[in-house]
Every structure is written in structure tokens, then in C-alpha cells.
Design a protein around this motif. Structure first.
Motif, PDB file in Angstrom:
ATOM      1  N   ASP A 101      -1.879 -24.341  12.767  1.00 54.47           N
ATOM      2  CA  ASP A 101      -2.718 -23.001  12.946  1.00 54.47           C
ATOM      3  C   ASP A 101      -2.763 -22.405  11.377  1.00 54.47           C
ATOM      4  O   ASP A 101      -3.652 -21.791  11.315  1.00 54.47           O
ATOM      5  CB  ASP A 101      -2.155 -22.392  14.061  1.00 54.47           C
ATOM      6  CG  ASP A 101      -2.580 -23.003  15.480  1.00 54.47           C
ATOM      7  OD1 ASP A 101      -3.830 -23.409  15.709  1.00 54.47           O
ATOM      8  OD2 ASP A 101      -1.767 -22.656  16.294  1.00 54.47           O
ATOM      9  N   HIS A 102      -1.808 -22.491  10.811  1.00 51.86           N
ATOM     10  CA  HIS A 102      -1.744 -21.769   9.685  1.00 51.86           C
ATOM     11  C   HIS A 102      -0.730 -22.245   8.535  1.00 51.86           C
ATOM     12  O   HIS A 102       0.372 -22.976   8.762  1.00 51.86           O
ATOM     13  CB  HIS A 102      -1.200 -20.074   9.769  1.00 51.86           C
ATOM     14  CG  HIS A 102       0.097 -19.801  10.291  1.00 51.86           C
ATOM     15  ND1 HIS A 102       0.417 -19.919  11.507  1.00 51.86           N
ATOM     16  CD2 HIS A 102       1.351 -20.014   9.575  1.00 51.86           C
ATOM     17  CE1 HIS A 102       1.978 -19.874  11.631  1.00 51.86           C
ATOM     18  NE2 HIS A 102       2.382 -19.696  10.317  1.00 51.86           N
ATOM     19  N   ARG A 141      -2.487 -16.683  15.445  1.00 52.62           N
ATOM     20  CA  ARG A 141      -1.834 -15.929  16.296  1.00 52.62           C
ATOM     21  C   ARG A 141      -0.922 -14.723  15.887  1.00 52.62           C
ATOM     22  O   ARG A 141      -0.676 -14.550  14.831  1.00 52.62           O
ATOM     23  CB  ARG A 141      -0.698 -17.194  16.591  1.00 52.62           C
ATOM     24  CG  ARG A 141      -1.384 -18.353  17.282  1.00 52.62           C
ATOM     25  CD  ARG A 141      -0.422 -19.518  17.857  1.00 52.62           C
ATOM     26  NE  ARG A 141      -0.782 -20.829  18.156  1.00 52.62           N
ATOM     27  CZ  ARG A 141      -1.620 -20.856  19.250  1.00 52.62           C
ATOM     28  NH1 ARG A 141      -1.602 -19.944  20.173  1.00 52.62           N
ATOM     29  NH2 ARG A 141      -2.084 -22.187  19.490  1.00 52.62           N
ATOM     30  N   LEU A 142      -0.642 -13.873  16.744  1.00 52.85           N
ATOM     31  CA  LEU A 142      -0.123 -12.734  16.630  1.00 52.85           C
ATOM     32  C   LEU A 142       1.436 -13.008  15.991  1.00 52.85           C
ATOM     33  O   LEU A 142       2.145 -12.320  15.301  1.00 52.85           O
ATOM     34  CB  LEU A 142       0.171 -11.799  18.018  1.00 52.85           C
ATOM     35  CG  LEU A 142       0.330 -10.332  17.789  1.00 52.85           C
ATOM     36  CD1 LEU A 142      -0.569  -9.887  17.196  1.00 52.85           C
ATOM     37  CD2 LEU A 142       0.303  -9.886  19.255  1.00 52.85           C
ATOM     38  N   GLU A 143       1.969 -14.216  16.548  1.00 57.79           N
ATOM     39  CA  GLU A 143       3.328 -14.640  16.007  1.00 57.79           C
ATOM     40  C   GLU A 143       3.416 -14.761  14.570  1.00 57.79           C
ATOM     41  O   GLU A 143       4.404 -14.594  13.875  1.00 57.79           O
ATOM     42  CB  GLU A 143       3.977 -15.815  16.789  1.00 57.79           C
ATOM     43  CG  GLU A 143       4.065 -15.636  18.310  1.00 57.79           C
ATOM     44  CD  GLU A 143       2.701 -15.661  18.997  1.00 57.79           C
ATOM     45  OE1 GLU A 143       1.805 -16.298  18.386  1.00 57.79           O
ATOM     46  OE2 GLU A 143       2.830 -15.377  20.108  1.00 57.79           O
ATOM     47  N   ALA A 144       2.292 -14.902  14.044  1.00 54.18           N
ATOM     48  CA  ALA A 144       2.080 -15.016  12.363  1.00 54.18           C
ATOM     49  C   ALA A 144       2.149 -13.846  11.736  1.00 54.18           C
ATOM     50  O   ALA A 144       2.471 -13.919  10.286  1.00 54.18           O
ATOM     51  CB  ALA A 144       0.946 -15.923  12.175  1.00 54.18           C
ATOM     52  N   LEU A 184     -12.071 -17.727  16.150  1.00 58.80           N
ATOM     53  CA  LEU A 184     -12.261 -16.213  15.854  1.00 58.80           C
ATOM     54  C   LEU A 184     -11.040 -15.877  16.518  1.00 58.80           C
ATOM     55  O   LEU A 184     -10.734 -16.041  17.518  1.00 58.80           O
ATOM     56  CB  LEU A 184     -13.221 -15.527  16.761  1.00 58.80           C
ATOM     57  CG  LEU A 184     -14.806 -16.272  15.847  1.00 58.80           C
ATOM     58  CD1 LEU A 184     -15.782 -15.544  16.952  1.00 58.80           C
ATOM     59  CD2 LEU A 184     -14.778 -15.501  14.616  1.00 58.80           C
ATOM     60  N   PRO A 185     -10.288 -14.819  15.820  1.00 56.92           N
ATOM     61  CA  PRO A 185      -8.950 -14.459  16.418  1.00 56.92           C
ATOM     62  C   PRO A 185      -9.460 -13.427  17.501  1.00 56.92           C
ATOM     63  O   PRO A 185     -10.456 -12.696  17.722  1.00 56.92           O
ATOM     64  CB  PRO A 185      -8.401 -13.382  15.390  1.00 56.92           C
ATOM     65  CG  PRO A 185      -9.468 -13.076  13.987  1.00 56.92           C
ATOM     66  CD  PRO A 185     -10.563 -14.074  14.523  1.00 56.92           C
ATOM     67  N   SER A 186      -8.149 -13.270  18.504  1.00 62.75           N
ATOM     68  CA  SER A 186      -8.428 -12.494  19.615  1.00 62.75           C
ATOM     69  C   SER A 186      -8.603 -10.986  19.214  1.00 62.75           C
ATOM     70  O   SER A 186      -8.245 -10.542  18.272  1.00 62.75           O
ATOM     71  CB  SER A 186      -7.168 -12.824  20.581  1.00 62.75           C
ATOM     72  OG  SER A 186      -5.967 -12.123  19.652  1.00 62.75           O
ATOM     73  N   ALA A 241      -3.972  -6.262  14.939  1.00 63.88           N
ATOM     74  CA  ALA A 241      -2.873  -6.632  13.850  1.00 63.88           C
ATOM     75  C   ALA A 241      -3.226  -6.730  12.614  1.00 63.88           C
ATOM     76  O   ALA A 241      -2.611  -6.077  11.567  1.00 63.88           O
ATOM     77  CB  ALA A 241      -1.873  -7.636  14.588  1.00 63.88           C
ATOM     78  N   LEU A 242      -4.407  -7.337  12.336  1.00 60.55           N
ATOM     79  CA  LEU A 242      -4.867  -7.586  11.090  1.00 60.55           C
ATOM     80  C   LEU A 242      -5.378  -6.265  10.327  1.00 60.55           C
ATOM     81  O   LEU A 242      -5.041  -6.107   9.111  1.00 60.55           O
ATOM     82  CB  LEU A 242      -5.860  -8.853  11.027  1.00 60.55           C
ATOM     83  CG  LEU A 242      -5.443 -10.027  11.107  1.00 60.55           C
ATOM     84  CD1 LEU A 242      -6.648 -11.109  11.336  1.00 60.55           C
ATOM     85  CD2 LEU A 242      -4.579 -10.690  10.079  1.00 60.55           C
ATOM     86  N   ALA A 243      -5.981  -5.579  11.265  1.00 54.93           N
ATOM     87  CA  ALA A 243      -6.461  -4.180  10.742  1.00 54.93           C
ATOM     88  C   ALA A 243      -5.134  -3.403  10.483  1.00 54.93           C
ATOM     89  O   ALA A 243      -5.125  -2.824   9.293  1.00 54.93           O
ATOM     90  CB  ALA A 243      -7.241  -3.566  11.691  1.00 54.93           C
TER      91      ALA A 243
END
Length: 162
Positions: A12-13, A31-34, A68-70, A76-78
Motif C-alpha cells: 500500500d505504501h 492507511r491510518l497506520e502509515a 481515495l483515502p477515507s 490525519a493527513l491534514a
């Protein structure tokens, strides 16, 4: 050959850093875990920038097949972007590969994140790696700091191959 550090590479990344540049590639599901791994990459690049009198640069790629991210991941990215804004002297290039409606939708998500984060640093979206690399190198060099264009492109290719 660039001194690339790889912090994580999954289907995934891929997340790493080279000098004062944090690198990330979203391939599948973001994923949030990343996010903590992205924090580590950014912190290492920020430390390198601080020790060399450089500029923290971010270089991201969203591959054509990435989902597209959830909404949770977008938040989290913001937050990541807001944290980076507090550092000052940042330059960020984001590549969204692909064409057509799907690529436009992904670029729309990135634009929305940038608006929410109100980035106080240079940030641009591109459709390919060479254009993004040329822009980020020119931005940094305009500040009187050298960044190796070919080394950056090579580091991106190395990370993507993981």
C-alpha cells in the motif's frame, strides 16, 4: 547514489527519506497506520534540514491505482500538513499519476486537504515525477540551497522499487 532511508514498504505504501527530503508513495489503500511512519520520515528529513541549514522538502506520489483515502485518513493527513506548517521553510510537491475523472477526483482531494490545512509553505500538485522534481529543486535553489535534481529523481525511483 542517494543515501535513501526506507522506513516502511508495503503493497500500500513506501515511506523514506533522503537528506532533507521526506518521500512517500501511496500505492493502494492509504492507511491510518502509515501516519506515524510518515512522521518518522518527516522528522528525519527536518533534522537533516536543520543540521545543514537546508529546507525540509516533501515529495509525495499517489500512484494511479491508489484508492481515495477515507475521511479519517484525510483528517490525519491534514493534521500532518498543519504540523509541517509550524516548521517553516518547507517545500512540498505531490504527484498524482493518471488521467481522466479518477485522477481529477484524487487531485481534488489533495486540493481540499491543502485548503483545510492552510499551508504556509510552497505546495504544488503535479501529474509526473520529473516535473515535480524540477519545481521543488528550483524552489529550494531560489532560497540559495542546493538540491540535486537527478539524485532526487533516483531516490524516488529507488523507493518506488521497494
Amino acid at each position: 547514489m542517494p543515501d535513501l532511508r526506507i522506513y516502511s514498504a508495503t503493497p500500500d505504501h513506501a515511506i523514506g527519506s533522503v537528506g532533507s527530503t521526506a518521500l512517500y508513495v501511496w500505492r493502494g489503500v492509504t492507511r491510518l497506520e502509515a501516519m506515524p511512519i510518515l512522521d518518522v520520515s518527516t522528522a528525519a528529513a527536518a533534522a537533516a534540514a536543520a543540521s545543514s541549514g537546508g529546507v525540509l522538502t516533501l515529495f509525495g506520489i499517489v500512484e494511479e491505482g491508489a484508492e481515495l483515502p477515507s475521511s479519517e485518513v484525510r483528517k490525519a493527513l491534514a493534521i500532518q500538513m498543519e504540523k509541517l506548517g509550524a516548521l517553516g521553510g518547507v517545500a512540498s510537491a505531490l504527484v498524482f499519476e493518471g488521467s481522466g475523472f479518477r485522477a481529477a477526483a484524487v487531485r481534488g482531494v489533495a486540493t481540499g486537504l491543502a485548503i483545510v490545512a492552510r499551508q504556509p509553505y510552497a505546495h504544488r500538485v503535479f501529474s509526473n515525477v520529473p516535473d515535480a522534481a524540477r519545481w521543488i529543486v528550483a524552489d529550494v535553489q531560489a532560497r540559495g540551497i542546493m538540491l540535486d535534481l537527478l539524485g532526487l529523481i533516483e531516490a524516488v525511483a529507488m523507493l518506488r522499487s521497494r
